[in-house]
Every structure is written in structure tokens, then in C-alpha cells.
Design a protein around this motif. Structure first.
Motif, PDB file in Angstrom:
ATOM      1  N   THR A  53       0.815  -1.221   0.000  1.00  0.00           N
ATOM      2  CA  THR A  53       0.000   0.000   0.000  1.00  0.00           C
ATOM      3  C   THR A  53       0.844   1.265   0.000  1.00  0.00           C
ATOM      4  OG1 THR A  53      -0.112  -0.114   2.417  1.00  0.00           O
ATOM      5  CG2 THR A  53      -1.920  -1.135   1.185  1.00  0.00           C
ATOM      6  N   GLN A  54       2.153   1.129  -0.077  1.00  0.00           N
ATOM      7  CA  GLN A  54       3.038   2.295  -0.032  1.00  0.00           C
ATOM      8  C   GLN A  54       3.110   2.969  -1.406  1.00  0.00           C
ATOM      9  OE1 GLN A  54       4.471   3.528   2.691  1.00  0.00           O
ATOM     10  NE2 GLN A  54       5.307   5.223   1.503  1.00  0.00           N
ATOM     11  N   PRO A  55       2.844   4.275  -1.492  1.00  0.00           N
ATOM     12  CA  PRO A  55       2.933   4.969  -2.783  1.00  0.00           C
ATOM     13  C   PRO A  55       4.375   4.999  -3.294  1.00  0.00           C
ATOM     14  CG  PRO A  55       1.720   6.269  -1.178  1.00  0.00           C
ATOM     15  CD  PRO A  55       2.374   5.166  -0.423  1.00  0.00           C
ATOM     16  N   GLU A  56       4.529   4.881  -4.600  1.00  0.00           N
ATOM     17  CA  GLU A  56       5.835   5.011  -5.232  1.00  0.00           C
ATOM     18  C   GLU A  56       5.639   5.510  -6.657  1.00  0.00           C
ATOM     19  OE1 GLU A  56       7.051   0.887  -7.137  1.00  0.00           O
ATOM     20  OE2 GLU A  56       7.066   0.725  -4.940  1.00  0.00           O
ATOM     21  N   GLN A  57       6.757   5.812  -7.326  1.00  0.00           N
ATOM     22  CA  GLN A  57       6.726   6.259  -8.731  1.00  0.00           C
ATOM     23  C   GLN A  57       5.883   7.527  -8.913  1.00  0.00           C
ATOM     24  OE1 GLN A  57       5.912   2.840 -11.363  1.00  0.00           O
ATOM     25  NE2 GLN A  57       6.242   1.510  -9.588  1.00  0.00           N
ATOM     26  N   VAL A  58       6.057   8.468  -8.001  1.00  0.00           N
ATOM     27  CA  VAL A  58       5.272   9.701  -8.010  1.00  0.00           C
ATOM     28  C   VAL A  58       5.743  10.615  -9.140  1.00  0.00           C
ATOM     29  CG1 VAL A  58       4.557  11.697  -6.647  1.00  0.00           C
ATOM     30  CG2 VAL A  58       5.007   9.496  -5.506  1.00  0.00           C
ATOM     31  N   HIS A  59       4.797  11.137  -9.902  1.00  0.00           N
ATOM     32  CA  HIS A  59       5.154  12.097 -10.949  1.00  0.00           C
ATOM     33  C   HIS A  59       3.997  13.053 -11.224  1.00  0.00           C
ATOM     34  CE1 HIS A  59       3.543   8.500 -12.970  1.00  0.00           C
ATOM     35  NE2 HIS A  59       3.171   9.268 -13.971  1.00  0.00           N
ATOM     36  N   LEU A  60       4.370  14.232 -11.688  1.00  0.00           N
ATOM     37  CA  LEU A  60       3.408  15.293 -11.981  1.00  0.00           C
ATOM     38  C   LEU A  60       3.197  15.425 -13.480  1.00  0.00           C
ATOM     39  CD1 LEU A  60       4.825  18.144  -9.689  1.00  0.00           C
ATOM     40  CD2 LEU A  60       2.941  16.587  -9.150  1.00  0.00           C
ATOM     41  N   SER A  61       2.054  15.946 -13.850  1.00  0.00           N
ATOM     42  CA  SER A  61       1.809  16.354 -15.237  1.00  0.00           C
ATOM     43  C   SER A  61       0.824  17.511 -15.230  1.00  0.00           C
ATOM     44  CB  SER A  61       1.262  15.190 -16.080  1.00  0.00           C
ATOM     45  OG  SER A  61       0.061  14.678 -15.521  1.00  0.00           O
ATOM     46  N   TYR A  62       0.890  18.301 -16.271  1.00  0.00           N
ATOM     47  CA  TYR A  62      -0.008  19.449 -16.409  1.00  0.00           C
ATOM     48  C   TYR A  62      -1.182  19.037 -17.284  1.00  0.00           C
ATOM     49  CZ  TYR A  62      -1.653  24.143 -17.639  1.00  0.00           C
ATOM     50  OH  TYR A  62      -2.422  25.264 -17.830  1.00  0.00           O
ATOM     51  N   ILE A 203       9.832 -10.093 -20.827  1.00  0.00           N
ATOM     52  CA  ILE A 203      11.140 -10.375 -20.242  1.00  0.00           C
ATOM     53  C   ILE A 203      11.100 -10.218 -18.731  1.00  0.00           C
ATOM     54  CG2 ILE A 203      13.572  -9.660 -20.168  1.00  0.00           C
ATOM     55  CD1 ILE A 203      13.225  -8.695 -23.054  1.00  0.00           C
ATOM     56  N   ASP A 204      10.577  -9.094 -18.262  1.00  0.00           N
ATOM     57  CA  ASP A 204      10.668  -8.791 -16.830  1.00  0.00           C
ATOM     58  C   ASP A 204       9.328  -8.471 -16.201  1.00  0.00           C
ATOM     59  OD1 ASP A 204      10.036  -6.328 -17.826  1.00  0.00           O
ATOM     60  OD2 ASP A 204      11.711  -5.273 -16.919  1.00  0.00           O
ATOM     61  N   ASN A 205       8.246  -8.676 -16.940  1.00  0.00           N
ATOM     62  CA  ASN A 205       6.914  -8.378 -16.413  1.00  0.00           C
ATOM     63  C   ASN A 205       6.808  -6.939 -15.903  1.00  0.00           C
ATOM     64  OD1 ASN A 205       5.287 -11.144 -16.380  1.00  0.00           O
ATOM     65  ND2 ASN A 205       7.426 -11.570 -15.856  1.00  0.00           N
ATOM     66  N   ALA A 206       7.446  -6.035 -16.630  1.00  0.00           N
ATOM     67  CA  ALA A 206       7.378  -4.579 -16.408  1.00  0.00           C
ATOM     68  C   ALA A 206       8.077  -4.114 -15.136  1.00  0.00           C
ATOM     69  CB  ALA A 206       5.927  -4.096 -16.418  1.00  0.00           C
ATOM     70  N   ARG A 207       8.904  -4.940 -14.535  1.00  0.00           N
ATOM     71  CA  ARG A 207       9.613  -4.499 -13.328  1.00  0.00           C
ATOM     72  C   ARG A 207      10.653  -3.427 -13.632  1.00  0.00           C
ATOM     73  NH1 ARG A 207       8.585  -9.904 -12.104  1.00  0.00           N
ATOM     74  NH2 ARG A 207       7.450 -10.164 -10.137  1.00  0.00           N
ATOM     75  N   ILE A 208      11.272  -3.498 -14.815  1.00  0.00           N
ATOM     76  CA  ILE A 208      12.207  -2.437 -15.182  1.00  0.00           C
ATOM     77  C   ILE A 208      11.448  -1.116 -15.311  1.00  0.00           C
ATOM     78  CG2 ILE A 208      13.768  -1.591 -16.982  1.00  0.00           C
ATOM     79  CD1 ILE A 208      14.620  -4.421 -17.507  1.00  0.00           C
ATOM     80  N   GLY A 209      10.205  -1.191 -15.755  1.00  0.00           N
ATOM     81  CA  GLY A 209       9.361  -0.003 -15.801  1.00  0.00           C
ATOM     82  C   GLY A 209       9.179   0.604 -14.432  1.00  0.00           C
ATOM     83  N   ASP A 210       8.940  -0.236 -13.429  1.00  0.00           N
ATOM     84  CA  ASP A 210       8.831   0.261 -12.058  1.00  0.00           C
ATOM     85  C   ASP A 210      10.115   0.955 -11.630  1.00  0.00           C
ATOM     86  OD1 ASP A 210       6.284  -0.822 -11.838  1.00  0.00           O
ATOM     87  OD2 ASP A 210       6.990  -2.680 -10.926  1.00  0.00           O
ATOM     88  N   GLU A 211      11.244   0.325 -11.932  1.00  0.00           N
ATOM     89  CA  GLU A 211      12.526   0.896 -11.526  1.00  0.00           C
ATOM     90  C   GLU A 211      12.769   2.240 -12.203  1.00  0.00           C
ATOM     91  OE1 GLU A 211      14.664   0.037  -9.168  1.00  0.00           O
ATOM     92  OE2 GLU A 211      13.166  -1.453  -8.633  1.00  0.00           O
ATOM     93  N   PHE A 212      12.417   2.341 -13.482  1.00  0.00           N
ATOM     94  CA  PHE A 212      12.617   3.608 -14.177  1.00  0.00           C
ATOM     95  C   PHE A 212      11.737   4.703 -13.587  1.00  0.00           C
ATOM     96  CE2 PHE A 212      11.465   6.665 -17.485  1.00  0.00           C
ATOM     97  CZ  PHE A 212      12.719   7.168 -17.775  1.00  0.00           C
ATOM     98  N   MET A 213      10.482   4.385 -13.311  1.00  0.00           N
ATOM     99  CA  MET A 213       9.590   5.390 -12.751  1.00  0.00           C
ATOM    100  C   MET A 213      10.061   5.829 -11.364  1.00  0.00           C
ATOM    101  SD  MET A 213       7.520   5.863 -15.232  1.00  0.00           S
ATOM    102  CE  MET A 213       6.353   6.969 -14.450  1.00  0.00           C
ATOM    103  N   ARG A 214      10.634   4.910 -10.597  1.00  0.00           N
ATOM    104  CA  ARG A 214      11.227   5.305  -9.312  1.00  0.00           C
ATOM    105  C   ARG A 214      12.431   6.213  -9.537  1.00  0.00           C
ATOM    106  NH1 ARG A 214      10.997  -0.884  -8.107  1.00  0.00           N
ATOM    107  NH2 ARG A 214       8.852  -1.113  -7.333  1.00  0.00           N
ATOM    108  N   GLN A 215      13.170   5.911 -10.567  1.00  0.00           N
ATOM    109  CA  GLN A 215      14.400   6.652 -10.871  1.00  0.00           C
ATOM    110  C   GLN A 215      14.120   8.098 -11.241  1.00  0.00           C
ATOM    111  OE1 GLN A 215      17.675   4.648 -13.212  1.00  0.00           O
ATOM    112  NE2 GLN A 215      16.854   5.968 -14.800  1.00  0.00           N
TER     113      GLN A 215
END
Length: 469
Positions: A53-62, A203-215
Motif C-alpha cells: 500500500t506504499q505509494p511510489e513512482q510519483v510524478h506530476l503532469s499538467y 522479459i521482466d513483467n514490467a519491473r524495469i518499468g517500475d525501476e525507471f519510474m522510481r528513478q
């Protein structure tokens, strides 16, 4: 012993010491002890569940509406979607906004589930700083801050521009993080390929996507992070891209437009020309949308207050990289269209020229290239002495060298006459729409410790189709 050390990093400390005690009691040999640890490891890992339940991969958009901002984040269990925020320096978190969470199931083998939360903040005071966190009573994010965009047409917004920033080898990221913290930018334009292999779910079931969004959270949680789709987002019909980002309009972030300062900015998908298996109708739907949007932007009352029309798309119409890709192996589909479809797919160069697009931003090629004003493969400089003063064709910039696992590309040693400046350094571009007549661009080399290696002023006293003559 090696196995014990490795598993120590994955296990709870108490479990680790209990295991050591147990193995000592039964007097196992070291090799047998290691095997015992390995055999028990899956059970022990499952015994220490993550906080879903912990929020992650926070990003803003207009979202394109003055006085607003969208906060997007991810959890792996369903929770409430709340943002608590306040004026910077005021009483902390004295305002609350609620939104919705959408279940997204990745199409990989594991069918991983994640919840994408979106909350729209409204009534924000222009050019005012806010502090916020997001989540619910089951888990809150770190505390972030942002400045609401100034909605004045006299505002001079500052942009960071780049494409092809990777989860692996993101060389420019640290410098961009620091410059974000220094307040150097108002907006980021990420011009496609929001990572290499980011969404290859098979390949990774989108886990690299999670890592990039955290990055990128270290940038995107503080600035509106505006995107367009690139070729590496294509897996499973761009599903991760369409679900993870929250751009304006109702097109799942594939194409949209928005206004800032004296500019009308259009983001679109070049990938509709390449992934025809996802539907040729998308290509024609986007083309019709672009035509209507450009018609609206060119109404005299609109072009008078927002004379600059700037486009961003991933694959360039022109480039001189020697990579046997779009611009070297064949004429650009994006520029000229496709002749192998029924009906024939129209290109975009004539459309953009007809409606007086001033500046076209691209990526995909892992280099930086500035072009002379160009149309129909020919140079149309404003003059020999001042090529970018009242140019007679659109100006193109290719900025795809932010850093990714595929490294930078090579250039063709014999470029065409429209190629004005080229660099294979890792880096990114800065842009400022200064006023109705002046736009400034410069290229930063990360290889050269942030040195500005190229810069131009584009000056236009007249905009629109008639400006070409």
C-alpha cells in the motif's frame, strides 16, 4: 559462507540469526548449511511481505487547464487516492484532494497487478510554490514540492528536453536532478522512449518499468513531466505507457496539446507509422486530430497570443545518423507517409509546413543534431548571416542522447546540407520560450561536465504559413 552472506541481504535479521543458531545446533557442515539456507530461502522471503500500500513512482503532469496539476503514483494493493498539500511556508497539508485508482494488469506471464492513482489539484495560484505528499492512511509518500505553472501569455517558460533516457546508463540523470533542485526548469519534455526495455513485459513483467519510474521521481515529482510515446514503449500495444502516464486530453497520452506562455505545444506519436499491427486507423485518427488542432491554433485570435507552435515526436523527419534506421535506410515515414498501406498513409511534413509549425523536437537517434531551417529536403535559411532570424521553414532539433544502455550512435560522415551541428556527447537540451518573437535553445554536454556546446536564438517577427514567404 558465501551463500549465507548473500541471503543475509534478503532476509530479516532475526530470521538470519535464528537460522545460524539452528544450523549450529545440528552441527551441519558448511556446504550442507548453505544448501539448507538456500532451500529455506523462498519460504523466508515470502514470510517478509513488502508494503503493497506504499505509494511510489510519483510524478506530476499538467492537464492543460490553468491553475491545475495532476499527481500520479503507483501502489500494488488498492488504497484510497489522496493528496494533502499546502502553500510552501504555510500550515502543512491544510488542503486535501481525492482522486481514483485504476487497476492495471501487465500482459506478461505473471499478469502483475498494479494500481495507478491520479489526483487532480485545482484552484492553484499561478507561479506559487506548494508542498505535498500523496497516498492514504495506509501509506504516504515522501514530501515533495512544485510551483504551479504561470498561466500568463507573457510567461517565459524554461524546459529541459531529451529522449531515450534509460534505466541502465542514464548518464545525464544526476545533472538533471541537480538542476531540477536548483529550480532551473518549469517543465520537462521527455520526447519518447521513457526507457530502453522499460516495458518489455515478456522479459521482466514490467519491473524495469517500475525501476525507471522510481528513478525519475527525483525530477518528475517536482516538475510537470510531459511525454510522448517512443518505439520502446510498444510492447503489448503501448499498454504500460498508456496506463502509467497522465497527459492532457482523452487519448491515453498518445497525442495531445497544451498551452504555456506564448507557445502552443503538440505531442504526438510517430509510432503509429511503424506498428501497423495495432491498427492503421490510429494513424488516420491522429492525422485528423493534428489537422483540427493546428487549424484551431492558427485562428487569428489564438495565433496572436500564442504565436509559437512547437511539436514533439519521437522519430525524426530528418537525421544523419549512420544506423541504418528511419532517416538513413529509407525516407522517413513520419515526413512523407507510407505508400504500402491502403489507403495511403499521409506524412506530416506538408501538414506542419502548411500550418506554420515553428519548431519541431525529436529524439530516437542517440545523438544531438541541429538542422538549418528545412522543408522538402532543402535548406531555407532566413539569411546567410542570420539563418534562424525569420527562417523560411521549420527548425528541427534531434535530442536523443540523455543516456541509455544502447550508448550513443555514429554519424554519417557525409551529411546533407541541412545538417548544421552534430554531437555524439551524452547530454540534453534546454529551451526557453522568451516571448512572442524569441526562443532560445542550447545543448548541454554531460561528457564535458555540463558545458554548453551549442546554442541558437530562433527569432520570428511573423508566424504562420505566410511567414515562409
Amino acid at each position: 559462507m558465501i551463500a549465507v552472506i548473500i541471503w543475509y541481504h534478503f532476509l530479516d535479521v532475526c530470521c538470519y540469526f535464528n537460522l545460524v543458531f539452528l544450523l549450529c545446533r545440528v552441527k551441519m557442515e558448511p556446504a550442507h548449511a548453505a544448501c539448507a539456507l538456500l532451500s529455506l530461502a523462498p519460504l523466508l522471503v515470502l514470510g517478509v511481505p513488502p508494503i503493497w500500500t506504499q505509494p511510489e513512482q510519483v510524478h506530476l503532469s499538467y492537464p492543460g487547464v490553468p491553475g491545475s496539476m495532476v499527481v500520479t503514483w503507483t501502489t500494488f494493493n488498492k488504497t484510497e487516492s489522496k493528496v494533502e498539500y499546502s502553500l510552501l511556508g504555510g500550515r502543512l497539508f491544510d488542503m486535501t484532494a481525492k482522486g481514483d485508482a485504476t487497476l492495471f494488469v501487465d500482459s506478461g506471464e505473471e499478469k502483475r497487478k498494479m494500481y495507478i492513482h491520479r489526483v487532480k489539484l485545482t484552484g492553484l495560484k499561478p507561479a506559487t510554490a506548494y508542498v505535498y505528499h500523496c497516498g492514504s492512511d495506509e501509506g504516504w509518500s515522501d514530501v515533495f514540492f512544485f510551483t504551479a505553472l504561470n498561466d500568463s501569455t507573457s510567461f517565459s517558460p524554461r524546459f529541459a528536453l531529451y529522449g531515450d533516457l534509460g534505466n541502465e546508463n542514464p548518464q545525464s540523470l544526476a545533472r538533471l536532478q541537480k538542476e531540477t533542485q536548483l529550480g532551473m526548469y518549469d517543465v520537462v519534455l521527455h520526447i519518447g522512449t521513457t526507457d530502453h526495455d522499460i516495458y518489455h513485459s515478456n522479459i521482466d513483467n514490467a519491473r524495469i518499468g517500475d525501476e525507471f519510474m522510481r528513478q525519475i521521481q527525483s525530477i518528475a515529482a517536482y516538475l510537470p513531466y510531459m511525454t510522448c510515446p517512443g518505439n520502446h514503449e510498444a510492447t503489448y500495444n503501448f499498454s504500460n505507457y498508456r496506463n502509467r502516464f497522465s497527459m492532457p486530453g482523452q487519448t491515453e497520452s498518445l497525442w495531445y496539446s497544451w498551452n504555456l506562455g506564448s507557445a502552443h505545444i503538440i505531442s504526438f506519436s510517430t509510432e503509429v507509422y511503424f506498428y501497423l499491427e495495432y491498427g492503421l486507423e490510429l494513424l488516420f485518427k491522429q492525422y485528423e486530430w493534428l489537422k483540427k488542432d493546428l487549424e484551431e491554433a492558427n485562428k487569428p485570435e489564438n495565433r496572436a497570443v500564442r504565436p509559437w507552435i512547437i511539436t514533439m515526436g519521437h522519430r525524426p523527419m530528418y537525421c544523419s545518423d549512420d544506423d541504418q534506421d528511419d532517416c538513413t535506410k529509407f525516407d522517413s515515414y513520419v515526413r512523407l507517409g507510407r505508400k504500402d498501406t491502403k489507403p495511403l498513409a499521409p506524412g506530416l511534413e506538408d501538414l506542419f509546413y502548411r500550418y506554420g509549425v515553428d519548431l519541431e523536437l525529436w529524439a530516437h537517434e542517440h545523438t544531438y543534431e541541429r538542422l538549418w531551417p528545412v522543408y522538402g529536403d532543402k535548406v531555407y535559411n532566413g539569411s546567410k548571416e542570420q539563418p534562424y532570424v525569420n527562417p523560411k521553414a521549420p527548425v528541427h532539433i534531434v535530442t536523443g542522447s540523455a543516456g541509455c544502455r544502447e550508448k550513443t550512435d555514429r554519424f554519417n560522415p557525409n551529411p546533407k546540407e541541412w545538417s548544421a551541428f552534430r554531437s555524439t556527447d551524452y547530454g540534453y537540451t534546454r529551451m526557453q520560450v522568451v516571448n512572442t518573437t524569441h526562443v532560445y535553445l542550447e545543448q548541454v554536454s554531460d561528457d564535458q561536465y555540463g558545458k554548453v556546446i551549442d546554442s541558437i536564438w530562433v527569432v520570428k517577427e511573423k508566424h504562420g504559413f505566410s511567414a515562409w514567404f
